[in-house]
Design a protein around this motif. Sequence first.
Motif, PDB file in Angstrom:
ATOM      1  N   GLY A   1      -7.972 -50.314 -74.453  1.00 19.13           N
ATOM      2  CA  GLY A   1      -7.353 -51.471 -75.065  1.00 19.13           C
ATOM      3  C   GLY A   1      -8.360 -52.553 -75.405  1.00 19.13           C
ATOM      4  O   GLY A   1      -9.568 -52.310 -75.441  1.00 19.13           O
ATOM      5  N   VAL A   2      -7.859 -53.758 -75.645  1.00 18.09           N
ATOM      6  CA  VAL A   2      -8.706 -54.868 -76.086  1.00 18.09           C
ATOM      7  C   VAL A   2      -9.277 -55.599 -74.884  1.00 18.09           C
ATOM      8  O   VAL A   2      -8.555 -55.988 -73.970  1.00 18.09           O
ATOM      9  N   GLN A   3     -10.587 -55.782 -74.895  1.00  9.83           N
ATOM     10  CA  GLN A   3     -11.264 -56.559 -73.868  1.00  9.83           C
ATOM     11  C   GLN A   3     -11.561 -57.950 -74.416  1.00  9.83           C
ATOM     12  O   GLN A   3     -12.119 -58.090 -75.501  1.00  9.83           O
ATOM     13  N   ASP A   4     -11.175 -58.954 -73.656  1.00  7.04           N
ATOM     14  CA  ASP A   4     -11.416 -60.344 -74.018  1.00  7.04           C
ATOM     15  C   ASP A   4     -12.701 -60.791 -73.325  1.00  7.04           C
ATOM     16  O   ASP A   4     -12.697 -61.200 -72.165  1.00  7.04           O
ATOM     17  N   LEU A   5     -13.820 -60.678 -74.037  1.00  8.00           N
ATOM     18  CA  LEU A   5     -15.130 -60.992 -73.478  1.00  8.00           C
ATOM     19  C   LEU A   5     -15.499 -62.425 -73.849  1.00  8.00           C
ATOM     20  O   LEU A   5     -15.768 -62.716 -75.013  1.00  8.00           O
ATOM     21  N   ARG A   6     -15.482 -63.309 -72.858  1.00  8.99           N
ATOM     22  CA  ARG A   6     -15.715 -64.718 -73.136  1.00  8.99           C
ATOM     23  C   ARG A   6     -17.197 -65.081 -73.031  1.00  8.99           C
ATOM     24  O   ARG A   6     -17.926 -64.532 -72.198  1.00  8.99           O
TER      25      ARG A   6
ATOM     26  N   GLU B   1     -14.366 -61.455 -67.272  1.00  7.85           N
ATOM     27  CA  GLU B   1     -14.034 -61.895 -65.913  1.00  7.85           C
ATOM     28  C   GLU B   1     -12.627 -62.479 -65.808  1.00  7.85           C
ATOM     29  O   GLU B   1     -11.844 -62.112 -64.921  1.00  7.85           O
ATOM     30  N   GLU B   2     -12.277 -63.385 -66.711  1.00 12.76           N
ATOM     31  CA  GLU B   2     -10.971 -64.042 -66.613  1.00 12.76           C
ATOM     32  C   GLU B   2      -9.831 -63.080 -66.929  1.00 12.76           C
ATOM     33  O   GLU B   2      -8.765 -63.127 -66.307  1.00 12.76           O
ATOM     34  N   GLN B   3     -10.046 -62.190 -67.874  1.00 13.93           N
ATOM     35  CA  GLN B   3      -9.026 -61.188 -68.189  1.00 13.93           C
ATOM     36  C   GLN B   3      -8.771 -60.294 -66.977  1.00 13.93           C
ATOM     37  O   GLN B   3      -7.613 -59.983 -66.655  1.00 13.93           O
ATOM     38  N   VAL B   4      -9.828 -59.896 -66.286  1.00 11.37           N
ATOM     39  CA  VAL B   4      -9.697 -59.051 -65.097  1.00 11.37           C
ATOM     40  C   VAL B   4      -8.971 -59.801 -63.984  1.00 11.37           C
ATOM     41  O   VAL B   4      -8.053 -59.271 -63.352  1.00 11.37           O
TER      42      VAL B   4
ATOM     43  N   SER C   1      -2.871 -59.155 -63.597  1.00 15.47           N
ATOM     44  CA  SER C   1      -1.579 -58.956 -62.934  1.00 15.47           C
ATOM     45  C   SER C   1      -0.682 -60.176 -63.094  1.00 15.47           C
ATOM     46  O   SER C   1       0.520 -60.055 -63.297  1.00 15.47           O
ATOM     47  N   GLU C   2      -1.275 -61.377 -63.011  1.00  9.25           N
ATOM     48  CA  GLU C   2      -0.487 -62.600 -63.165  1.00  9.25           C
ATOM     49  C   GLU C   2       0.110 -62.705 -64.561  1.00  9.25           C
ATOM     50  O   GLU C   2       1.199 -63.234 -64.748  1.00  9.25           O
ATOM     51  N   ALA C   3      -0.625 -62.177 -65.549  1.00  9.29           N
ATOM     52  CA  ALA C   3      -0.147 -62.217 -66.924  1.00  9.29           C
ATOM     53  C   ALA C   3       0.787 -61.050 -67.230  1.00  9.29           C
ATOM     54  O   ALA C   3       1.253 -60.900 -68.362  1.00  9.29           O
ATOM     55  N   GLY C   4       1.049 -60.200 -66.227  1.00 10.23           N
ATOM     56  CA  GLY C   4       1.933 -59.064 -66.414  1.00 10.23           C
ATOM     57  C   GLY C   4       1.333 -57.962 -67.257  1.00 10.23           C
ATOM     58  O   GLY C   4       2.046 -57.211 -67.925  1.00 10.23           O
ATOM     59  N   LYS C   5       0.000 -57.821 -67.182  1.00 13.79           N
ATOM     60  CA  LYS C   5      -0.689 -56.811 -67.983  1.00 13.79           C
ATOM     61  C   LYS C   5      -1.371 -55.799 -67.081  1.00 13.79           C
ATOM     62  O   LYS C   5      -1.634 -56.076 -65.906  1.00 13.79           O
TER      63      LYS C   5
END
Length: 236
Positions: free
Chosen positions: A122-127, A18-21, A25-29
């Motif tokens: 790519g890599v998914q950051d699943l918290r 959720e947080e990665q999604v 855009s804010e993180a430039g990714k």
Amino acid sequence: MSAVAALAALLVGTFSNEEQVEFASEAGKPAVAWSSMTITGEGGSFANQGVNAFGQPVGPKRRFALEAHGDAVALVSDGCRRRMVPEGNGFRSAGASGRCSSGAVLEQVSPSGVLLNIAGQGVQDLRRARPFTCWAAVPKRIAEAGTQDWWGKRNIALHDQGGRAELLTDDPEPQRYILKMRNVVWPSGPNQPSLVLYVLTPAGGERAVAYSWADASAKRVGINIRTMQASCTLSE
């Protein structure tokens, strides 16, 4: 605690990116597709099931096992053995052997969640999600003279990594709300991590009509917008 037991304890739970999604855009990714999974099991035998934001199963259930492998752990699934070695307070992938045809590679496991490398994505950051149990109440549109009738629901399951729950009243024309919860961690700036409870409606779409927040480690958060109210308490 053995390495197998330690890895098992870190793997069991619900996870989402959720947080990665939200902050891609804010993180430039590049934009990332929303993803969530629940891992269950004990005694060395486990199952991984994709789930949607409402906790409903998505796709096939995949089974795997954990086996001792020297000072490391082997994650075994469909003829593939992935070696997971201790690193800090978690584990990281250290290569694989056998028939490893899956397009998803478990790169890292920690108390905060897992990193999953998916071919082409790519890599998914699943918290790791914290489970909450909620109640909600909505005043009915039609009530007897001089009284206010309420629709209510208890034991609503929600989690703080984008989990959602639908509220549908028993009015002749049902009222519909969706509760959503996040544990928001801003990638930059002065804002502090916060536990946030949102209220969504069909008319508002993904834009919340109201939200409330508390400290990120809070065990309870509630909201009252007159047209509905809800309260959520940490389940663990």
